[in-house]
Write a protein that holds these residues in place. Structure first.
Motif, mmCIF file in Angstrom:
data_model
loop_
_atom_site.group_PDB
_atom_site.id
_atom_site.type_symbol
_atom_site.label_atom_id
_atom_site.label_comp_id
_atom_site.label_asym_id
_atom_site.label_seq_id
_atom_site.Cartn_x
_atom_site.Cartn_y
_atom_site.Cartn_z
ATOM 1 N N ILE A 135 -3.274 -8.381 -3.299
ATOM 2 C CA ILE A 135 -2.526 -7.466 -3.947
ATOM 3 C C ILE A 135 -1.850 -6.324 -3.535
ATOM 4 O O ILE A 135 -0.769 -5.953 -3.676
ATOM 5 N N ASN A 136 -2.524 -5.904 -2.395
ATOM 6 C CA ASN A 136 -2.064 -4.825 -1.459
ATOM 7 C C ASN A 136 -0.531 -5.347 -0.973
ATOM 8 O O ASN A 136 0.366 -4.604 -1.007
ATOM 9 N N SER A 137 -0.506 -6.574 -0.508
ATOM 10 C CA SER A 137 0.653 -7.207 0.059
ATOM 11 C C SER A 137 1.613 -7.289 -1.052
ATOM 12 O O SER A 137 2.766 -6.828 -0.734
ATOM 13 N N PRO A 190 6.903 -2.989 4.209
ATOM 14 C CA PRO A 190 7.430 -1.787 4.934
ATOM 15 C C PRO A 190 6.313 -1.428 6.130
ATOM 16 O O PRO A 190 6.633 -0.787 7.010
ATOM 17 N N GLY A 191 5.381 -2.246 6.183
ATOM 18 C CA GLY A 191 4.073 -1.964 6.910
ATOM 19 C C GLY A 191 3.323 -0.536 6.835
ATOM 20 O O GLY A 191 3.683 0.005 5.592
ATOM 21 N N ILE A 192 2.509 -0.405 7.561
ATOM 22 C CA ILE A 192 1.557 0.810 7.348
ATOM 23 C C ILE A 192 2.127 1.935 8.289
ATOM 24 O O ILE A 192 1.920 2.037 9.262
ATOM 25 N N PRO A 193 2.124 3.274 7.453
ATOM 26 C CA PRO A 193 2.545 4.407 8.431
ATOM 27 C C PRO A 193 1.635 4.614 9.196
ATOM 28 O O PRO A 193 0.064 4.594 9.007
ATOM 29 N N PHE A 202 -10.579 6.170 -1.441
ATOM 30 C CA PHE A 202 -9.355 7.361 -1.678
ATOM 31 C C PHE A 202 -8.442 7.529 -1.136
ATOM 32 O O PHE A 202 -7.606 8.572 -1.072
ATOM 33 N N CYS A 203 -8.379 6.485 0.186
ATOM 34 C CA CYS A 203 -7.173 6.672 0.831
ATOM 35 C C CYS A 203 -6.055 5.927 0.253
ATOM 36 O O CYS A 203 -6.008 4.693 0.401
ATOM 37 N N THR A 204 -5.191 6.543 -0.217
ATOM 38 C CA THR A 204 -3.892 5.895 -0.868
ATOM 39 C C THR A 204 -2.614 6.529 -0.694
ATOM 40 O O THR A 204 -2.809 7.577 -0.683
ATOM 41 N N THR A 205 -1.519 5.689 -0.983
ATOM 42 C CA THR A 205 -0.204 6.410 -0.939
ATOM 43 C C THR A 205 0.261 6.098 -2.122
ATOM 44 O O THR A 205 1.436 6.236 -2.518
ATOM 45 N N GLY A 211 -3.098 2.908 -7.983
ATOM 46 C CA GLY A 211 -3.936 2.621 -6.910
ATOM 47 C C GLY A 211 -4.899 3.824 -6.887
ATOM 48 O O GLY A 211 -4.286 4.898 -7.068
ATOM 49 N N VAL A 212 -6.293 3.668 -6.654
ATOM 50 C CA VAL A 212 -6.903 4.854 -6.234
ATOM 51 C C VAL A 212 -7.549 5.042 -5.019
ATOM 52 O O VAL A 212 -8.202 5.954 -4.575
ATOM 53 N N GLY A 213 -7.109 3.841 -4.131
ATOM 54 C CA GLY A 213 -7.412 3.779 -2.989
ATOM 55 C C GLY A 213 -8.955 3.402 -2.495
ATOM 56 O O GLY A 213 -9.702 3.699 -1.635
ATOM 57 N N LEU A 214 -9.108 2.366 -3.452
ATOM 58 C CA LEU A 214 -10.750 1.930 -3.218
ATOM 59 C C LEU A 214 -10.757 0.573 -2.565
ATOM 60 O O LEU A 214 -11.671 0.080 -2.049
ATOM 61 N N GLY A 215 -9.550 -0.461 -2.816
ATOM 62 C CA GLY A 215 -9.380 -1.537 -2.323
ATOM 63 C C GLY A 215 -9.952 -2.036 -0.964
ATOM 64 O O GLY A 215 -11.010 -2.825 -0.833
ATOM 65 N N LEU A 216 -9.426 -1.202 0.009
ATOM 66 C CA LEU A 216 -9.864 -1.621 1.234
ATOM 67 C C LEU A 216 -11.358 -1.054 1.562
ATOM 68 O O LEU A 216 -11.724 -1.713 2.567
ATOM 69 N N SER A 217 -11.520 0.042 1.188
ATOM 70 C CA SER A 217 -12.976 0.405 1.430
ATOM 71 C C SER A 217 -13.997 -0.555 0.724
ATOM 72 O O SER A 217 -15.125 -0.597 1.512
ATOM 73 N N ILE A 218 -13.803 -1.180 -0.386
ATOM 74 C CA ILE A 218 -14.644 -2.469 -0.769
ATOM 75 C C ILE A 218 -14.754 -3.418 0.125
ATOM 76 O O ILE A 218 -15.823 -4.012 0.198
HETATM 77 N N1 LIG Z 1 -0.075 -4.760 2.973
HETATM 78 C C1 LIG Z 1 0.164 -3.355 2.997
HETATM 79 N N2 LIG Z 1 1.361 -2.866 3.492
HETATM 80 C C2 LIG Z 1 1.508 -1.533 3.414
HETATM 81 N N3 LIG Z 1 0.660 -0.591 3.317
HETATM 82 C C3 LIG Z 1 -0.501 -1.157 2.862
HETATM 83 C C4 LIG Z 1 -1.052 -2.419 2.838
HETATM 84 N N4 LIG Z 1 -2.196 -2.495 2.187
HETATM 85 C C5 LIG Z 1 -2.638 -1.449 2.097
HETATM 86 N N5 LIG Z 1 -1.830 -0.258 2.472
HETATM 87 C C6 LIG Z 1 -1.946 0.838 2.251
HETATM 88 O O1 LIG Z 1 -3.227 1.468 2.611
HETATM 89 C C7 LIG Z 1 -3.334 2.336 1.313
HETATM 90 C C8 LIG Z 1 -5.049 1.813 0.891
HETATM 91 O O2 LIG Z 1 -5.067 0.424 0.488
HETATM 92 P P1 LIG Z 1 -6.317 0.468 -0.612
HETATM 93 O O3 LIG Z 1 -6.173 -0.961 -1.012
HETATM 94 O O4 LIG Z 1 -7.423 0.919 0.054
HETATM 95 O O5 LIG Z 1 -6.192 1.478 -1.840
HETATM 96 P P2 LIG Z 1 -4.929 1.242 -2.861
HETATM 97 O O6 LIG Z 1 -4.159 -0.053 -2.709
HETATM 98 O O7 LIG Z 1 -4.075 2.314 -2.820
HETATM 99 O O8 LIG Z 1 -5.532 1.613 -4.171
HETATM 100 P P3 LIG Z 1 -6.549 0.243 -4.910
HETATM 101 O O9 LIG Z 1 -6.753 -0.784 -3.993
HETATM 102 O O10 LIG Z 1 -7.968 1.057 -5.205
HETATM 103 O O11 LIG Z 1 -6.125 -0.064 -6.264
HETATM 104 C C9 LIG Z 1 -2.596 1.861 0.270
HETATM 105 O O12 LIG Z 1 -2.308 2.942 -0.688
HETATM 106 C C10 LIG Z 1 -1.271 1.668 1.072
HETATM 107 O O13 LIG Z 1 -0.508 2.862 1.436
#
Ligand SMILES: Nc1ncnc2c1ncn2[C@@H]1O[C@H](COP(=O)(O)OP(=O)(O)OP(=O)(O)O)[C@@H](O)[C@H]1O
Ligand SMILES: [Mg+2]
Lengths: 432, 80
Positions: free
Chosen positions: A336-338, A370-373, A384-387, A393-400
């Motif tokens: 989903i992030n991708s 675009p990749g990750i900053p 809660f790290c999110t852009t 998004g609330v920033g929980l996905g990756l921490s889970i």
């Molecule tokens: N494939 C990706 N490409 C670019 N940035 C990414 C990618 N995956 C994650 N990120 C960056 O990492 C942040 C954190 O991801 P994370 O899944 O933890 O939270 P989220 O996607 O913002 O919210 P949530 O998953 O809770 O809905 C994202 O907000 C995004 O900025």
């Protein structure tokens, strides 16, 4: 003043009386005594008394010789003192400069007299000239000191002042000021010591968030549990009602909305449960390929709608011990992030690869988004790290994900190279 | 193992105590500076208790003055 020697050569020798010679000798003696006294005063002692010595004893002592030798020692002493002062000054400067806190000295006019490296590093970014300029201008970027400036209070009262927290140039500082006084006790300036508490504040913030998180977790689990039944009932009855052949078109439409919304609600509940579930994985022998395919199937309609291409590169894979539901959550989150990163791109591509490596099963997911900053990378697995904007998004996905992989004794990493790369690895064998 | 160099200038018709003490310091400069010896001056001249320490301190020595019965004892030594 003429020297005694000069006086003497002028007078003709032959005509000299004994009385004249005596007189001259006395004069010479007085001259020497005078100079000796001068030198002694320079050395820091009282001059000799007029009557302390009679003339011949005095000269016999060789006072000039003695004083010359003593002066030699005075000079040596001064040199040594100077040297050790120099050493002390260098040491102090080093301490001053390497101190972990910002130190600045300002005069009674609030002009900067001196400041250390840390102060420059954190509070002076945009200029070379510091010394002699007003501190409120250089450090605070203001045209006049603020009303609650601790330096002003210290200058007025002579007492030290502690400011718990102040924000300057987007960092947080704790500041202590204390007065500099001269010998008479007059206040001549202020020493300002500022400690950067930004990191501490961040840590406290993280603590608060972690607490919030576990509170949310508990709440979520409770709410999710309670909501599940009523949501199930709404869905069930709505579906039942839809079966009624006598329904009008607009009634049907409304019921369909109820069904859709109830499903959405239970999705949210499921998400909350996933997040709050601190449960240990239920290990069973699984095929990671099955899990990947299942995750892709869940997302197939969205992938299609976004026209994202997915490639799979899976070699000959052994089965592994893992919790299939939790693995699915990990894959879903990464995918989903991708997909979110690829939104709006016509040529979106996600490459999934899985293989064996050093006793581990490794899965990587790579996209051409675009990749990750760079500045996000160190914190990306934090809650809660999110852009993303609120609602997306609330920033929980990756921490889970990271929590799940850790419970599987594995590791997860994020990288960025022409898009984002996420990879996780779990052990092939489970040790008890 | 510091050796005491005694300099007794009591009751002498020698009021230039300061010059004599300075000469003694100059003569023993090396052993004093190495801490091998200290100079103990006995004097009954009251002024000397101010002039001698004053000069010695500006040459980098430390001094201590004690009043014993009827005279003063000034100890001059070098400390790193
Ligand atoms: N494939 C990706 N490409 C670019 N940035 C990414 C990618 N995956 C994650 N990120 C960056 O990492 C942040 C954190 O991801 P994370 O899944 O933890 O939270 P989220 O996607 O913002 O919210 P949530 O998953 O809770 O809905 C994202 O907000 C995004 O900025
Ligand atoms: Mg996410």
């Amino acid at each position: 003043m003429k020297s005694p020697a000069a006086t003497r050569t002028k007078k003709p020798r032959a005509g000299k009386s004994l009385a004249g010679l005596e007189k001259e000798k006395k004069k010479l003696n007085e001259y020497i005594r005078d100079k000796v006294n001068q030198l002694l005063t320079v050395m820091g002692t009282k001059a000799l008394d007029e009557h302390e010595l009679d003339e011949s004893d005095f000269l016999q002592l060789d006072p000039i010789g003695i004083i010359a030798l003593s002066f030699e020692q005075v000079l040596e002493h001064l040199k040594e003192t100077n040297k050790s002062l120099g050493v002390a000054k260098n040491q102090l400067q080093a301490v001053f400069d390497t101190a972990g806190v910002c130190i600045s000295i300002v005069d009674s006019d609030m002009r900067i007299v001196n400041c250390n490296e840390k102060q420059k590093e954190l509070l002076v970014s945009d200029r070379d000239e510091i010394i002699g300029h007003h501190c409120y201008e250089v450090y605070c970027g203001k045209e006049s000191p603020s009303l609650d400036c601790p330096a002003i209070e210290t200058l007025a009262t002579g007492r030290p002042v502690l400011v718990r927290e102040v924000k300057k140039k987007s960092r947080h500082f704790q500041i202590v000021t204390s007065a500099l006084k001269d010998k008479a006790g007059n206040i001549t300036g202020v020493i300002e010591v500022s400690m950067d508490v930004t990191e501490k504040k961040k840590a406290e913030e993280a603590m608060r968030q972690a607490e919030k998180l576990s509170a949310i977790g508990l709440l979520a689990a409770g709410v999710a549990h309670e909501l599940n039944n009523p949501l199930g009932n709404i869905l069930g009855y709505a579906l039942l009602a839809l079966k009624d052949p006598a329904l009008q078109a607009d009634q049907r439409e409304k019921l369909e909305i109820i069904v859709e919304q109830a499903k959405k609600g239970s999705e949210i509940v499921k998400g909350l449960l996933n997040f709050s579930r601190q449960s240990q994985p239920l290990f069973e022998e699984i095929s990671i390929e099955d899990v990947i395919r299942k995750a892709l199937k869940n997302l197939s309609s969205r992938l299609l709608a976004q026209s994202v291409e997915v490639t799979l590169d899976i070699g000959d894979m052994p089965r592994v011990m893992a919790d299939p539901k939790q693995m699915e959550i990990v894959l879903m989150n990464l995918l989903i992030n991708s997909m979110q990163a690829l939104e709006g791109r016509p040529d979106g591509l996600i490459k999934i690869a899985a293989g064996k490596k050093d006793g581990f099963l490794e899965v990587s997911i790579k996209d051409n988004g675009p990749g990750i900053p760079k500045e996000l990378l160190p914190d990306i697995f934090d809650p809660f790290c999110t852009t993303k904007p609120v609602g997306q998004g609330v920033g929980l996905g990756l921490s889970i994900c990271s929590g799940i992989i850790k419970k599987h004794n594995g590791s997860i990493s994020a990288g960025s190279a022409e898009g984002a790369v996420f990879a996780f690895a779990i052990p092939l064998e489970r040790k008890n | 193992m510091t050796k005491d160099i005694m300099l007794d200038i009591r009751g002498q018709i020698c009021p230039a105590c300061l010059l004599i003490t300075l000469r003694e310091i100059a003569n023993n400069k090396f052993s004093l500076k190495r801490g091998q010896s200290r100079l103990v001056v006995k004097t009954d001249h009251r002024d000397a208790t101010r002039t001698i320490p004053g000069a010695a301190v500006s040459m980098g020595y430390e001094t201590r003055t004690e009043k014993t019965d009827g005279y003063y004892e000034i100890t001059i030594e070098y400390r790193k």
